[in-house]
Write a protein that holds these residues in place. Structure first.
Motif, PDB file in Angstrom:
ATOM      1  N   GLN A  49      90.178 -23.660  41.215  1.00  0.00           N
ATOM      2  CA  GLN A  49      89.241 -24.148  40.202  1.00  0.00           C
ATOM      3  C   GLN A  49      89.732 -23.882  38.789  1.00  0.00           C
ATOM      4  N   ILE A  52      93.941 -25.234  36.360  1.00  0.00           N
ATOM      5  CA  ILE A  52      94.257 -26.196  35.318  1.00  0.00           C
ATOM      6  C   ILE A  52      94.595 -25.505  34.005  1.00  0.00           C
ATOM      7  N   SER A 103      92.970 -34.256  31.384  1.00  0.00           N
ATOM      8  CA  SER A 103      91.566 -34.000  31.712  1.00  0.00           C
ATOM      9  C   SER A 103      91.157 -34.744  32.976  1.00  0.00           C
ATOM     10  N   THR A 105      92.816 -35.329  35.737  1.00  0.00           N
ATOM     11  CA  THR A 105      93.168 -34.655  36.990  1.00  0.00           C
ATOM     12  C   THR A 105      92.169 -33.546  37.323  1.00  0.00           C
ATOM     13  N   GLN A 106      91.608 -32.884  36.280  1.00  0.00           N
ATOM     14  CA  GLN A 106      90.604 -31.851  36.522  1.00  0.00           C
ATOM     15  C   GLN A 106      89.255 -32.475  36.871  1.00  0.00           C
ATOM     16  N   PHE A 109      89.441 -33.344  40.422  1.00  0.00           N
ATOM     17  CA  PHE A 109      89.290 -32.135  41.229  1.00  0.00           C
ATOM     18  C   PHE A 109      87.812 -31.785  41.379  1.00  0.00           C
ATOM     19  N   GLN A 110      87.065 -31.812  40.280  1.00  0.00           N
ATOM     20  CA  GLN A 110      85.635 -31.495  40.330  1.00  0.00           C
ATOM     21  C   GLN A 110      84.872 -32.526  41.150  1.00  0.00           C
ATOM     22  N   THR A 157      97.497 -35.690  41.619  1.00  0.00           N
ATOM     23  CA  THR A 157      96.064 -35.776  41.347  1.00  0.00           C
ATOM     24  C   THR A 157      95.270 -36.042  42.622  1.00  0.00           C
ATOM     25  N   ARG A 160      95.054 -32.842  44.492  1.00  0.00           N
ATOM     26  CA  ARG A 160      94.078 -31.965  43.833  1.00  0.00           C
ATOM     27  C   ARG A 160      92.648 -32.388  44.194  1.00  0.00           C
TER      28      ARG A 160
END
Length: 494
Positions: A49, A52, A103, A105-106, A109-110, A157, A160
């Motif tokens: 988490q 990043i 941003s 890619t995060q 993930f979320q 990505t 992830r």
């Protein structure tokens, strides 16, 4: 409420709860062993988490042979590798018109964490707690290691995203396993301690980044140790509560007898007691629940909507304000370690609070504290005072985050408990996905992000008033019991 009143009100959940605690105890050697095993899953959750921060740290660059730094367009960037030899930014040139991909890619993930929370929550209510947990562990290992070697941004990505799904699965499923074994009087303590490995994982992440300055090596270093969780195939049992709820009586008896022996409890009458209880359940036609059952009846529907909004608000504030504090200049390794230490403080503060205060009271109080601190942050000049105010807001939102895990677990019946956690966790992911956009409002006015962050916890505090208190209450089993829970009128006797 004394024991006689509980029995008069609804005998069935009291029999189950008292019976299981009578058989295996509230907390013994086996409980301790199980908690330690499940707690280990929170380390990789924290690693992935928060990764990043070191997969794409701030990086400086110059354009070709010119003396201009960090300018756009920049067709031939030369990156500063004095701190990190390679990041996803330097590997795939995520600058200028491609900067948004960092941003993205995060966010993906979320999104994976959101979907994983829902899918694994529903799967574990349908297929048991153990099997979905093991599937999530295998996904996490395979995709975590694979992400260290893929050659392009989009493959990275996508992996992830799958890692995010596995993280959501391990969080909601592992927590329910622990809560369904531990006795009532220890649930508040264990639910708080459940967050400590996440805090420690967050705090240790800068160590991995310090020794592995290449993003590929860093990704591999936080993923490979998860292989140890494959031992769960042999070490983690299915929960007796779920087995009883779906009428797999013999398997429940086998697990209870094994746990009772480890905890030095008598085993002579386990089979007779469980079979008698199972026979009583047959009369009530106990069935497996699903996600939609959370919304079919008015009381459960009200509870899940209010609970989900609480999760959204505290996640929105925790991740958003943490990122707000993280904009401070300085050593990136020290900054991340200090930020994690603040949340660890909140975890240990929550433990005595949950012993002396109700879940509802804590949630309302710390939502208000968070909102007040953020409103103060909006009107004071930036400096030491703003850092302190923001830090208190982070701690307050994290305490709420910690308490609503337990609050949600206690509020919903066994057959839909994981679905409730999954749906609430989904709401939390939405909050964490929206938060970065709120921080961008600083470009318009410095006061706007703190005010925007303050609105949701303030609303959540008022919404929480309509929820029942769950401290000291027995876990419910069926949809009917869940619908009756917290109502002022007594349920009709059948």
């Amino acid at each position: 409420m004394n024991t006689m009143e509980v029995q008069e009100r609804n005998a069935k959940p009291t029999i189950q709860q008292d019976l299981i605690q009578k058989v295996i105890g509230s907390f013994g050697k086996y409980h301790l062993w199980l908690c330690l095993l499940i707690f280990l899953t929170k380390f990789p959750v924290a690693f992935h988490q928060m990764a990043i921060l070191f997969l794409s740290p701030k990086v400086s660059y110059s354009c070709g042979g010119s003396e201009l730094n960090n300018t756009c367009p920049c067709p031939d960037p030369v990156y500063d590798t004095s701190i990190f030899s390679s990041t996803i930014i330097t590997e795939w040139d995520l600058i200028c018109d491609r900067k948004w991909l960092t941003s993205f890619t995060q966010t993906i993930f979320q999104l994976g964490t959101l979907l994983g929370s829902v899918f694994f929550g529903m799967a574990s209510d349908r297929f048991g707690r153990k099997c979905p947990l093991l599937v999530a562990v295998v996904m996490q290992i395979a995709c975590g290691v694979g992400a260290a070697f893929v050659p392009d941004y989009w493959s990275f990505t996508f992996l992830r995203f799958v890692i995010g799904m596995s993280v959501g699965g391990t969080m909601v499923t592992g927590f329910v396993i622990v809560m369904e074994f531990v006795g009532t009087q220890y649930r508040d303590l264990i639910s708080a301690l459940y967050q400590v490995p996440f805090n420690l994982g967050h705090m240790s992440l800068p160590l991995f980044a310090y020794f592995f300055r290449d993003y590929s090596d860093f990704q591999l270093s936080i993923s490979a140790p998860v292989v140890i969780l494959l031992s769960y195939f042999f070490l983690i049992p299915e929960t007796p509560r779920w087995l009883i709820a779906v009428k797999r009586t013999d398997e429940a008896i086998e697990v209870l007898e094994r746990v009772a022996k480890v905890n030095n409890r008598p085993t002579d009458n386990i089979r007779a007691d469980i079979e008698a209880y199972q026979a009583s359940l047959e009369k009530h036609q106990l069935r497996k629940g699903n996600f939609l059952d959370l919304f079919r009846t008015p009381n459960l529907r009200k509870n899940i909507i209010a609970m989900a909004f609480n999760w959204l608000a505290c996640s929105y504030c925790f991740y958003g304000v943490s990122q707000y504090v993280g904009q401070l200049s300085g050593n990136v390794f020290i900054n991340v370690a200090c930020s994690a230490s603040v949340t660890l403080l909140g975890t240990f503060l929550a433990i005595p609070l949950m012993k002396v205060m109700g879940r509802k009271t804590i949630v309302i109080t710390f939502h208000i504290i968070c909102a007040v601190c953020l409103l103060i942050l909006a009107v004071i000049p930036e400096g030491v005072g703003s850092v302190i105010s923001a830090s208190i807001g982070v701690v307050a939102s994290f305490i709420v985050f910690l308490v609503v895990y337990l609050y949600c677990t206690e509020m919903f019946p066994t057959v839909v408990r994981n679905a409730a956690l999954g749906f609430s966790s989904m709401a939390a992911r939405i909050g964490s996905m929206v938060a970065p956009f709120v921080i961008g409002m600083r470009d318009t006015a410095l006061w706007m992000p703190p005010v925007a962050f303050a609105i949701l916890p303030l609303l959540a505090a008022f919404i929480t008033i309509c929820l029942p208190e769950t401290k000291g209450c027995e876990l419910t089993t069926t949809i009917e019991e869940g619908e009756a829970f917290g109502k002022k009128t007594k349920p009709l006797k059948q």
